[in-house]
Write a protein that holds these residues in place. Structure first.
Motif, short mmCIF file in Angstrom:
data_model
loop_
_atom_site.label_atom_id
_atom_site.label_comp_id
_atom_site.label_asym_id
_atom_site.label_seq_id
_atom_site.Cartn_x
_atom_site.Cartn_y
_atom_site.Cartn_z
N ARG A 156 -33.16 58.30 11.75
CA ARG A 156 -34.05 57.20 11.39
C ARG A 156 -33.46 56.51 10.17
N ILE A 157 -33.21 55.22 10.29
CA ILE A 157 -32.60 54.45 9.22
C ILE A 157 -33.57 53.37 8.77
N GLU A 158 -33.88 53.35 7.49
CA GLU A 158 -34.80 52.35 6.96
C GLU A 158 -34.12 51.60 5.81
N ALA A 159 -34.47 50.33 5.66
CA ALA A 159 -33.92 49.52 4.57
C ALA A 159 -34.90 48.41 4.24
N SER A 160 -34.88 48.00 2.99
CA SER A 160 -35.71 46.88 2.56
C SER A 160 -34.89 45.60 2.72
N ILE A 161 -35.37 44.70 3.58
CA ILE A 161 -34.66 43.45 3.85
C ILE A 161 -35.46 42.30 3.23
N ALA A 197 -28.79 34.81 0.52
CA ALA A 197 -27.58 35.61 0.30
C ALA A 197 -27.93 37.09 0.23
N GLY A 198 -29.03 37.39 -0.46
CA GLY A 198 -29.48 38.78 -0.53
C GLY A 198 -29.90 39.29 0.83
N TYR A 199 -30.48 38.42 1.64
CA TYR A 199 -30.89 38.79 3.00
C TYR A 199 -29.67 39.19 3.82
N ASP A 200 -28.64 38.35 3.82
CA ASP A 200 -27.44 38.63 4.61
C ASP A 200 -26.77 39.92 4.16
N LYS A 201 -26.70 40.13 2.86
CA LYS A 201 -26.06 41.34 2.33
C LYS A 201 -26.84 42.59 2.72
N ALA A 202 -28.16 42.52 2.58
CA ALA A 202 -29.00 43.67 2.93
C ALA A 202 -28.94 43.98 4.43
#
Length: 366
Positions: free
Chosen positions: A162-167, A176-181
Motif C-alpha cells: 500500500r503506497i500513500e502520498a500527499s499530492i 510544479a509541486g504537484y508534478d514533483k509529488a
C-alpha cells in the motif's frame, strides 16, 4: 507469513510455528485459527507478588502461555489478532484453566496446534506460507496519492503493498509541486510493482483506476523501463492491462475481474473460473430459478439429492466458532468434489454466504 517449523499430518494432528511479517499475514492467521485450537505465544500478564512489608503489589511479567482458543478477533486497524481462551499449561504465575487473551502482532512468533489439519486448513496454511506462489492475477488499484497492489488466485486475495502520498492541488503556483509529488508517488508505486509482481507466476498485471491515473502511471512505468532497461517490464508489457474502475479502493476489484480483456488473459485460471461461476449463478437465478439455490438449508437439501453441480461458498463459513459446523462445511466441499461437482471458495472480501447451481430443477418448497 514466515513458516519456522511445520509438523502436521494430513487430516490428522500437528503444529506449525510461524511469524506474521505483514499486516495481511494476521488476516491469514485469523482464517487458520479456529475454536478449540491451541495457540502458544509470548505475552504479558499482570501478577501479584508479596512485598517486603508484607503487602501485595502487582507486576507485569513477560511469559510464554499456551491457551485453548475460545474466541478469535481480528483488529485490522491495529494490525492485531486477539485470541481469548483458557491456559492449558501451568506455570509459576498462571494456573491451568485461567482465562487469558493472547495478542498476536507483526514479527512475533506463535505456535498453532490443531487436532485435525483438514483440507481447508492445509490449503490456508499453504496460502499463508506463500500467497504469491499461486496467484493468477496482479492488480494495482490506484487513484492520486493511493495505490494498492493485490495478488489474486486460489480463492485468496492478498494485499502485498500500500503506497500513500500527499499530492498538492494542480493549479496556480502549486503546479510544479504537484508534478514533483506525482512523479515521486509513481516512482514508489513502480518500485513496489517490481518487487511484488512476478510475471513468471501471474498471467497478467492490471493497472486500474478512475480517470487518467492509470494511464499516467502506465506511461511513467514504460518510460522508466526503457530508461533503466527493466527487462521484466519490457518483455511483459503486453501482459500489463489498463482497466477503468469507479475508484481505487479494493472493493472495486470485482470490476477488474469482470473486465473482458482481463477475463481473456486469465480465462483458464482459478480466479476466472470463480468469476464465471458467480456470473453463471446469477444468470441461472434469473433465467431458471429452480436450478439455483442459496442459503445453508437449501444447499444442504440439494446436496442430499445429489443435485449440486457447482458449489459457491465463502471462506468466512470455515471460520465458524463451532467446530462441528466447520467440519460440516469442509465435508460438504469435499463431498461435492467427490461426486463430480465443482466447488469454488470465494474470499469474503467479494461475497458472503453459500449458493449452488443445480444439475436439475428442484421445487423451491423443499
Amino acid at each position: 507469513m514466515k513458516i519456522v517449523h511445520k509438523d502436521i499430518s494430513p487430516n490428522g494432528p500437528g503444529s506449525v510455528k510461524m511469524v506474521p511479517e505483514e499486516a495481511d499475514d494476521l488476516w491469514l492467521a485469523y482464517n487458520l485459527i479456529s475454536k478449540g485450537d491451541k495457540v502458544m505465544a509470548a505475552t504479558v500478564r499482570k501478577v501479584l507478588r508479596e512485598t517486603a512489608s508484607g503487602g501485595r503489589d502487582s507486576e507485569r511479567l513477560k511469559l510464554t502461555l499456551e491457551i485453548k482458543a475460545m474466541d478469535v478477533d481480528y483488529d485490522k486497524e491495529g494490525s492485531l489478532l486477539r485470541i481469548r481462551g483458557k491456559s492449558i499449561v501451568e506455570n509459576a504465575h498462571v494456573k491451568i484453566g485461567a482465562f487469558h487473551t493472547l495478542e498476536l502482532e507483526l514479527h512475533r512468533p506463535f505456535v498453532l496446534r490443531k487436532v485435525v489439519w483438514d483440507t481447508m486448513s492445509s490449503d490456508a496454511l499453504y496460502q499463508a506460507s506463500d500467497p504469491s506462489a499461486s496467484a493468477d492475477l496482479a492488480v494495482v488499484m490506484m487513484q492520486e496519492g493511493l495505490a494498492q497492489i493485490f495478488l489474486i488466485g486460489k480463492s485468496v486475495t492478498v494485499m502485498r503493498s500500500r503506497i500513500e502520498a500527499s499530492i498538492p492541488r494542480k493549479h496556480g503556483p502549486a503546479i510544479a509541486g504537484y508534478d514533483k509529488a506525482l512523479d515521486k508517488f509513481f516512482e514508489n508505486v513502480a518500485q513496489a510493482f517490481l518487487k511484488h509482481i512476478d510475471f513468471q507466476v501471474v498471467r497478467c498485471a492490471v493497472i486500474a483506476s478512475s480517470g487518467f491515473t492509470k494511464d499516467q502511471f502506465h506511461r511513467h512505468l514504460m518510460l522508466e523501463a526503457e530508461r533503466k532497461q527493466l527487462r521484466t517490464i519490457i518483455e511483459n508489457k503486453s501482459r500489463i492491462i489498463l482497466v477503468h474502475t469507479t475508484s481505487g479502493y479494493k472493493h472495486n476489484l470485482r470490476e477488474v475481474l469482470d473486465a473482458p480483456n482481463v477475463m481473456n488473459m486469465i480465462k483458464d485460471t482459478k480466479a476466472a473460473q470463480e468469476a464465471r461461476a458467480l456470473k453463471d449463478f446469477f444468470a441461472m437465478l434469473s433465467n431458471d430459478a429452480y436450478r439455483a439455490c442459496y442459503g445453508p438449508k437449501h444447499v444442504e437439501v440439494a446436496h442430499e439429492r445429489m443435485a449440486v453441480q457447482t458449489l459457491l461458498i465463502t471462506d468466512e463459513l470455515f471460520r465458524n466458532s463451532d467446530v462441528g459446523t466447520r467440519k460440516k462445511y469442509v465435508s460438504l466441499v469435499d463431498s461435492v468434489k467427490n461426486s463430480g461437482g465443482a466447488a469454488h471458495i470465494f474470499s469474503s472480501m467479494h461475497i458472503t454466504g453459500i449458493a449452488a447451481i443445480l444439475r436439475f430443477p428442484l421445487c423451491p418448497v423443499w
